[in-house]
Scaffold this motif. Structure first.
Motif, PDB file in Angstrom:
ATOM      1  N   ALA A 274     -10.768  13.187 -13.386  1.00  0.00           N
ATOM      2  CA  ALA A 274     -11.106  11.800 -14.520  1.00  0.00           C
ATOM      3  C   ALA A 274     -10.719  10.707 -12.716  1.00  0.00           C
ATOM      4  O   ALA A 274     -10.949   9.560 -13.924  1.00  0.00           O
ATOM      5  CB  ALA A 274     -10.032  11.442 -15.769  1.00  0.00           C
ATOM      6  N   SER A 275     -10.301  10.995 -12.045  1.00  0.00           N
ATOM      7  CA  SER A 275     -10.126  10.008 -11.211  1.00  0.00           C
ATOM      8  C   SER A 275     -11.098   9.711  -9.888  1.00  0.00           C
ATOM      9  O   SER A 275     -10.988   8.980  -9.783  1.00  0.00           O
ATOM     10  CB  SER A 275      -9.339  11.113 -10.026  1.00  0.00           C
ATOM     11  N   GLY A 276     -12.084  10.529 -10.080  1.00  0.00           N
ATOM     12  CA  GLY A 276     -13.329  10.173  -9.455  1.00  0.00           C
ATOM     13  C   GLY A 276     -13.617  10.723  -8.634  1.00  0.00           C
ATOM     14  O   GLY A 276     -14.648  10.273  -7.511  1.00  0.00           O
ATOM     15  N   LEU A 277     -12.148  11.006  -8.006  1.00  0.00           N
ATOM     16  CA  LEU A 277     -12.959  11.903  -6.752  1.00  0.00           C
ATOM     17  C   LEU A 277     -13.844  13.322  -5.977  1.00  0.00           C
ATOM     18  O   LEU A 277     -13.807  13.808  -7.189  1.00  0.00           O
ATOM     19  CB  LEU A 277     -11.145  12.526  -6.438  1.00  0.00           C
ATOM     20  N   ARG A 278     -14.134  13.392  -5.067  1.00  0.00           N
ATOM     21  CA  ARG A 278     -15.111  14.421  -4.780  1.00  0.00           C
ATOM     22  C   ARG A 278     -13.882  15.391  -4.659  1.00  0.00           C
ATOM     23  O   ARG A 278     -13.380  15.806  -3.208  1.00  0.00           O
ATOM     24  CB  ARG A 278     -16.000  13.652  -3.667  1.00  0.00           C
ATOM     25  N   LEU A 279     -14.348  16.516  -5.904  1.00  0.00           N
ATOM     26  CA  LEU A 279     -13.171  17.549  -5.460  1.00  0.00           C
ATOM     27  C   LEU A 279     -13.854  18.754  -4.598  1.00  0.00           C
ATOM     28  O   LEU A 279     -15.254  19.299  -4.967  1.00  0.00           O
ATOM     29  CB  LEU A 279     -12.915  17.778  -7.142  1.00  0.00           C
TER      30      LEU A 279
ATOM     31  N   ALA B  88       0.717  -1.380   0.068  1.00  0.00           N
ATOM     32  CA  ALA B  88       0.124   0.279  -0.331  1.00  0.00           C
ATOM     33  C   ALA B  88       0.713   1.727  -0.482  1.00  0.00           C
ATOM     34  O   ALA B  88       2.075   1.517   0.120  1.00  0.00           O
ATOM     35  CB  ALA B  88      -0.919   0.200   1.622  1.00  0.00           C
ATOM     36  N   VAL B  89       0.387   2.587  -0.862  1.00  0.00           N
ATOM     37  CA  VAL B  89       0.882   3.188  -0.516  1.00  0.00           C
ATOM     38  C   VAL B  89      -0.314   4.102  -0.235  1.00  0.00           C
ATOM     39  O   VAL B  89      -1.340   4.547  -0.281  1.00  0.00           O
ATOM     40  CB  VAL B  89       1.217   4.795  -1.775  1.00  0.00           C
ATOM     41  N   SER B  90      -0.042   5.573   1.141  1.00  0.00           N
ATOM     42  CA  SER B  90      -1.494   5.988   1.937  1.00  0.00           C
ATOM     43  C   SER B  90      -0.441   7.321   2.120  1.00  0.00           C
ATOM     44  O   SER B  90       0.583   7.416   2.433  1.00  0.00           O
ATOM     45  CB  SER B  90      -1.581   5.302   3.404  1.00  0.00           C
ATOM     46  N   THR B  91      -1.089   7.779   1.970  1.00  0.00           N
ATOM     47  CA  THR B  91      -0.745   9.752   1.768  1.00  0.00           C
ATOM     48  C   THR B  91      -1.644  10.851   0.999  1.00  0.00           C
ATOM     49  O   THR B  91      -3.160  10.201   0.498  1.00  0.00           O
ATOM     50  CB  THR B  91       0.098  10.146   0.845  1.00  0.00           C
ATOM     51  N   GLY B  92      -2.083  12.549   0.412  1.00  0.00           N
ATOM     52  CA  GLY B  92      -3.243  12.903   0.513  1.00  0.00           C
ATOM     53  C   GLY B  92      -3.470  12.663  -1.321  1.00  0.00           C
ATOM     54  O   GLY B  92      -2.932  11.780  -1.419  1.00  0.00           O
ATOM     55  N   ASP B  93      -4.741  11.789  -1.013  1.00  0.00           N
ATOM     56  CA  ASP B  93      -5.868  12.007  -1.912  1.00  0.00           C
ATOM     57  C   ASP B  93      -6.005  12.208  -3.512  1.00  0.00           C
ATOM     58  O   ASP B  93      -5.224  11.527  -4.448  1.00  0.00           O
ATOM     59  CB  ASP B  93      -6.924  11.929  -1.915  1.00  0.00           C
ATOM     60  N   LEU B  94      -4.755  13.737  -3.335  1.00  0.00           N
ATOM     61  CA  LEU B  94      -4.429  14.718  -4.861  1.00  0.00           C
ATOM     62  C   LEU B  94      -3.074  13.569  -4.898  1.00  0.00           C
ATOM     63  O   LEU B  94      -2.921  13.421  -6.492  1.00  0.00           O
ATOM     64  CB  LEU B  94      -4.482  15.660  -4.386  1.00  0.00           C
ATOM     65  N   VAL B  95      -2.686  13.398  -4.584  1.00  0.00           N
ATOM     66  CA  VAL B  95      -1.278  12.275  -4.704  1.00  0.00           C
ATOM     67  C   VAL B  95      -1.349  11.097  -5.810  1.00  0.00           C
ATOM     68  O   VAL B  95      -0.841  10.973  -6.806  1.00  0.00           O
ATOM     69  CB  VAL B  95      -0.164  12.643  -3.207  1.00  0.00           C
TER      70      VAL B  95
END
Length: 268
Positions: free
Chosen positions: A252-257, A183-190
């Protein structure tokens, strides 16, 4: 009489010296502003074909122009050298997924945040055993050098992961694809920036567990520059530029911005 003249002359030189130091430290007084950005984070800051591209590059350009810069240039920074380059005056602003923390605020002055991201988790698409941060216990998690994200999992939440050191998140991403970490865990924009490059191989769990307040780093004590940065960020959101840039790089990432003006930390 002569002693008095000497004292006045010395006072004048001291005033001029102090004025010069202030000008050097204040980003809002510069016509050429150097913005420190990452070079290996797709969507945020990526160096391709000799040019920096990404949300933080575009946002940095917007902010620098609103500060009055007639020329904006970019320099690659890393999580390890951001404070040093700001203190040395090598860069005037830093937009590099730079989370505002109390410890970092003792070394730099932060404007913003310009975006409040949320720490999340990225895994390989076929990984079914990791659905939330608690599932990281005993698993291999990448630890990017200079980043505080892994500490939030281990020290902050007390989850005993198996940390795998790596020089950067781009290398963490490569390790994930190569099955060298789980796993990689950090800010969702990254994470979103990397995920858009391999959507068939990785996924974001969409289980955020912290806030990542991305700030604009300035040289410590540059209050005038910080206040100018905050005004620029407010305008960037109010005129629709922020929404446009977020959609451009992460739509395009599907994140709620989030497209509303973030709550600022205050300049100090």
């Amino acid at each position: 009489m002569q002693a008095g003249l000497v004292r006045k002359t010395a006072a004048l030189f001291l005033a001029l010296a102090l004025t010069g130091c202030t000008a050097a430290a204040t980003a809002s007084q510069k016509k050429t502003i150097v913005v420190g950005v990452k070079s290996d984070q797709p969507g945020l800051g990526l160096l391709e074909n000799g040019a920096h591209r990404g949300f933080e590059v575009d946002a940095g350009t917007y902010i620098a122009r609103r500060l009055g810069a007639t020329r904006v240039t970019f320099k690659t920074v890393t999580s390890e050298d951001r404070e040093r380059l700001l203190a040395a005056g090598t860069v005037d602003l830093v937009l590099a997924s730079y989370s505002i923390t109390a410890e970092r605020s003792t070394k730099v002055t932060f404007g913003g945040p310009y975006y409040v991201a949320h720490q999340d988790i990225m895994v390989r698409k076929d990984e079914q055993g990791i659905r939330s941060v608690r599932d990281l216990a005993g698993r291999r998690m990448c630890q990017a050098s200079g980043s505080v994200s892994s500490q939030r999992v281990t020290s902050g939440l007390g989850i005993a992961t198996r940390l795998v050191p790596s020089p950067s998140y781009s290398e963490c991403f490569k390790k994930l694809l190569a099955d060298e970490v789980d796993a990689v865990s950090t800010g969702d924009l990254v994470l979103a920036g990397f995920a858009t490059r391999a959507r068939d191989r990785v996924r974001i769990t969409n289980t955020p567990f912290t806030d990542e307040r991305y700030g604009v780093g300035l040289r410590k004590g540059d209050i005038e520059g910080c206040e100018g940065v905050n005004k620029a960020i407010t305008q960037m959101y109010q005129d629709g530029t922020a929404a446009h840039l977020l959609d451009k790089w992460f739509g395009a990432s599907g994140l709620r911005l989030t497209t509303s003006v973030p709550e600022f930390e205050g300049c100090s």
